[in-house]
Scaffold this motif. Structure first.
Motif, PDB file in Angstrom:
ATOM      1  N   GLU A 287     -12.973  -3.206  -3.133  1.00 47.26           N
ATOM      2  CA  GLU A 287     -13.213  -4.351  -2.200  1.00 47.26           C
ATOM      3  C   GLU A 287     -11.898  -5.442  -2.374  1.00 47.26           C
ATOM      4  O   GLU A 287     -11.457  -5.909  -1.514  1.00 47.26           O
ATOM      5  CB  GLU A 287     -14.297  -5.151  -2.466  1.00 47.26           C
ATOM      6  CG  GLU A 287     -14.831  -6.377  -1.256  1.00 47.26           C
ATOM      7  CD  GLU A 287     -16.099  -6.759  -1.493  1.00 47.26           C
ATOM      8  OE1 GLU A 287     -16.433  -7.355  -0.531  1.00 47.26           O
ATOM      9  OE2 GLU A 287     -16.779  -6.556  -2.497  1.00 47.26           O
ATOM     10  N   GLN A 288     -11.393  -5.733  -3.579  1.00 48.65           N
ATOM     11  CA  GLN A 288     -10.461  -6.461  -3.631  1.00 48.65           C
ATOM     12  C   GLN A 288      -8.963  -5.885  -3.114  1.00 48.65           C
ATOM     13  O   GLN A 288      -8.232  -6.673  -2.276  1.00 48.65           O
ATOM     14  CB  GLN A 288     -10.359  -7.023  -5.168  1.00 48.65           C
ATOM     15  CG  GLN A 288      -9.005  -7.930  -5.432  1.00 48.65           C
ATOM     16  CD  GLN A 288      -9.018  -8.186  -6.794  1.00 48.65           C
ATOM     17  OE1 GLN A 288      -9.699  -8.024  -7.823  1.00 48.65           O
ATOM     18  NE2 GLN A 288      -7.891  -8.721  -7.273  1.00 48.65           N
ATOM     19  N   HIS A 289      -8.751  -4.562  -3.720  1.00 45.76           N
ATOM     20  CA  HIS A 289      -7.211  -3.996  -3.314  1.00 45.76           C
ATOM     21  C   HIS A 289      -7.400  -3.225  -2.195  1.00 45.76           C
ATOM     22  O   HIS A 289      -6.365  -3.014  -1.678  1.00 45.76           O
ATOM     23  CB  HIS A 289      -6.967  -3.306  -4.585  1.00 45.76           C
ATOM     24  CG  HIS A 289      -7.236  -4.236  -5.895  1.00 45.76           C
ATOM     25  ND1 HIS A 289      -6.038  -5.079  -5.999  1.00 45.76           N
ATOM     26  CD2 HIS A 289      -7.806  -3.918  -7.114  1.00 45.76           C
ATOM     27  CE1 HIS A 289      -6.392  -5.676  -7.269  1.00 45.76           C
ATOM     28  NE2 HIS A 289      -7.193  -4.842  -7.846  1.00 45.76           N
ATOM     29  N   VAL A 290      -8.317  -2.564  -1.874  1.00 42.88           N
ATOM     30  CA  VAL A 290      -8.201  -1.377  -0.581  1.00 42.88           C
ATOM     31  C   VAL A 290      -8.880  -2.173   0.641  1.00 42.88           C
ATOM     32  O   VAL A 290      -8.449  -1.680   1.839  1.00 42.88           O
ATOM     33  CB  VAL A 290      -8.892  -0.248  -1.095  1.00 42.88           C
ATOM     34  CG1 VAL A 290      -8.886   0.897  -0.116  1.00 42.88           C
ATOM     35  CG2 VAL A 290      -8.068   0.391  -2.422  1.00 42.88           C
ATOM     36  N   TRP A 291     -10.416  -2.706   0.511  1.00 44.98           N
ATOM     37  CA  TRP A 291     -10.617  -3.027   1.684  1.00 44.98           C
ATOM     38  C   TRP A 291      -9.652  -3.664   2.723  1.00 44.98           C
ATOM     39  O   TRP A 291      -9.865  -3.393   4.028  1.00 44.98           O
ATOM     40  CB  TRP A 291     -11.973  -3.720   1.430  1.00 44.98           C
ATOM     41  CG  TRP A 291     -13.406  -3.019   1.778  1.00 44.98           C
ATOM     42  CD1 TRP A 291     -14.163  -3.382   2.361  1.00 44.98           C
ATOM     43  CD2 TRP A 291     -13.679  -1.701   1.278  1.00 44.98           C
ATOM     44  NE1 TRP A 291     -15.434  -2.382   2.659  1.00 44.98           N
ATOM     45  CE2 TRP A 291     -14.917  -1.168   1.806  1.00 44.98           C
ATOM     46  CE3 TRP A 291     -12.915  -0.520   0.643  1.00 44.98           C
ATOM     47  CZ2 TRP A 291     -15.403   0.093   1.549  1.00 44.98           C
ATOM     48  CZ3 TRP A 291     -13.526   0.556   0.407  1.00 44.98           C
ATOM     49  CH2 TRP A 291     -14.804   0.797   0.730  1.00 44.98           C
ATOM     50  N   PRO A 292      -9.195  -4.832   2.226  1.00 42.45           N
ATOM     51  CA  PRO A 292      -8.076  -5.348   3.234  1.00 42.45           C
ATOM     52  C   PRO A 292      -7.074  -4.371   3.875  1.00 42.45           C
ATOM     53  O   PRO A 292      -6.580  -4.926   5.174  1.00 42.45           O
ATOM     54  CB  PRO A 292      -7.336  -6.480   2.425  1.00 42.45           C
ATOM     55  CG  PRO A 292      -8.271  -6.552   1.221  1.00 42.45           C
ATOM     56  CD  PRO A 292      -8.944  -5.308   0.801  1.00 42.45           C
ATOM     57  N   ARG A 293      -6.649  -3.505   3.484  1.00 44.08           N
ATOM     58  CA  ARG A 293      -5.977  -2.349   3.844  1.00 44.08           C
ATOM     59  C   ARG A 293      -6.565  -1.705   4.897  1.00 44.08           C
ATOM     60  O   ARG A 293      -5.918  -0.960   5.927  1.00 44.08           O
ATOM     61  CB  ARG A 293      -5.206  -1.474   2.647  1.00 44.08           C
ATOM     62  CG  ARG A 293      -4.356  -2.350   1.892  1.00 44.08           C
ATOM     63  CD  ARG A 293      -3.907  -1.396   0.704  1.00 44.08           C
ATOM     64  NE  ARG A 293      -3.073  -2.255  -0.257  1.00 44.08           N
ATOM     65  CZ  ARG A 293      -1.782  -2.533  -0.251  1.00 44.08           C
ATOM     66  NH1 ARG A 293      -1.019  -1.714   0.602  1.00 44.08           N
ATOM     67  NH2 ARG A 293      -1.079  -3.082  -1.267  1.00 44.08           N
ATOM     68  N   LEU A 294      -7.844  -1.247   4.712  1.00 45.25           N
ATOM     69  CA  LEU A 294      -8.720  -0.749   5.664  1.00 45.25           C
ATOM     70  C   LEU A 294      -8.942  -1.484   6.956  1.00 45.25           C
ATOM     71  O   LEU A 294      -8.709  -1.025   8.055  1.00 45.25           O
ATOM     72  CB  LEU A 294     -10.027  -0.181   5.240  1.00 45.25           C
ATOM     73  CG  LEU A 294     -10.085   0.969   4.196  1.00 45.25           C
ATOM     74  CD1 LEU A 294     -11.250   1.117   3.282  1.00 45.25           C
ATOM     75  CD2 LEU A 294      -9.916   2.501   4.939  1.00 45.25           C
ATOM     76  N   ALA A 295      -9.226  -2.848   6.654  1.00 46.65           N
ATOM     77  CA  ALA A 295      -9.406  -3.737   7.820  1.00 46.65           C
ATOM     78  C   ALA A 295      -7.969  -4.026   8.535  1.00 46.65           C
ATOM     79  O   ALA A 295      -8.301  -4.159  10.007  1.00 46.65           O
ATOM     80  CB  ALA A 295      -9.596  -5.058   7.215  1.00 46.65           C
TER      81      ALA A 295
END
Length: 333
Positions: A287-295
């Motif tokens: 959630e910290q490192h990857v979810w922003p890159r998905l969004a």
């Protein structure tokens, strides 16, 4: 919220065997334990462990559902006891220890994550199994760093297409092996710097050539068998080899001199039987490192095919034919 039904449709393994052994059944909804949420499933992912379970080769861990299915997305419809993060109506994706081939599934809230902005529910259901696996094994166990070479065997699989994109996103250079020119081209499109058709080339020599004789700093292997020995040859000094499956067998005769001379680390792991708290730690990191890159759209799961839940047997057949590129999915509702 409308009242929940008493029963749901599930896909059960009638007996170990071919894909046709996957049969629809009616069962009661799961009962929630403390800290769990009940998800009305929209979509579920199909993974190699599901196929192995159907074949009778991979029994579910103690206490898990006997139904296949390790990842889902959908709407929270009920919460249990101390569960506090999600409320009914929230859209989530979750890693489950089993039971995903169903209209409803229960999971501890810490093993669920919000559906990333901009992703469909089918795409969201394609995330947990592969992203949890790749994050833990490539970045936590393998310690992949920016600028390093990552060798991924099975580059066109769900795991492989995820590893390529995550490696690229964090500054590494992904090299993959795959079984056809079409699969190699797809891997290059996703960001691999080199794709090796293992029917045409020796991956050890190809890796040496691609890395200027340096070798692969991290190797993610789900093949096993004779690849185990060859990985030692393809690895860079101080390289890390992470084993996550054995499609060609779990035994090999190897010469350990390469391990000593190159100071290699040979490790591996399984995800399904690990405790809830362990998986919660991976979820937090994602959630910290990857979810922003998905969004942001920088990373997006590659979907190969989508089948209705009642045609799960066709999804398994598609996986066994080995022609897929990316994730095979089930649409539940």
């Amino acid at each position: 919220m409308s009242e929940l039904p008493q029963e749901m449709t599930v896909i059960a393994i009638s007996q170990p065997g071919p894909p046709e052994m996957l049969k629809p059944e009616r069962r009661p909804l799961p009962l929630l334990q403390d800290g769990e949420i009940l998800i009305e499933v929209a979509a579920a992912g199909v993974n190699r462990p599901d196929v192995m379970q159907r074949q009778g080769l991979y029994p579910p861990p103690k206490g898990a559902s006997d139904l296949p299915g390790l990842e889902v997305s959908g709407r929270v419809v009920q919460t249990g006891g101390s569960a506090a993060r999600y409320r009914p109506g929230d859209m989530v994706t979750a890693l489950v220890p089993g039971g995903g081939y169903a209209e409803y599934v229960a999971v501890h809230e810490t093993n669920a994550l919000p559906v990333p902005t901009g992703l469909s529910l089918v795409e969201a259901a394609a995330l947990p199994e592969t992203f949890f696996t790749v994050w833990h094994n490539v970045f936590e166990r393998g310690g992949l760093k920016a600028g390093e070479y990552l060798l991924v065997h099975g580059g066109s699989s769900g795991i492989g297409t995820t590893a390529i994109q995550l490696g690229r996103a964090f500054g590494a250079k992904a090299i993959v092996t795959a079984g056809s020119a079409e699969k190699c081209a797809a891997c290059l499109d996703l960001g691999a710097v080199r794709a090796i058709d293992y029917h045409q080339e020796d991956f050890v020599e190809a890796v040496r050539e691609a890395t200027g004789d340096h070798g692969a700093d991290v190797i993610l292997d789900m093949v096993g068998g004779d690849y185990i020995e060859r990985n030692l040859k393809a690895a860079a000094p101080d390289g890390r080899i992470v084993q996550i499956a054995f499609q060609r067998g779990s035994t090999a005769t190897i010469d350990f001199r390469s391990l000593m001379l190159k100071r290699l680390t040979l490790t591996g792991s399984t995800l399904r039987p690990r405790p809830i708290a362990f998986k919660a730690g991976i979820a937090k990191a994602l959630e910290q490192h990857v979810w922003p890159r998905l969004a942001s759209g920088e990373i997006r799961p590659r979907i190969d095919a989508v089948f209705p839940l009642i045609e799960a047997w066709k999804a398994h057949r598609r996986m066994e034919e080995q022609g897929h590129i990316g994730k095979i999915m089930l649409k539940v509702r």
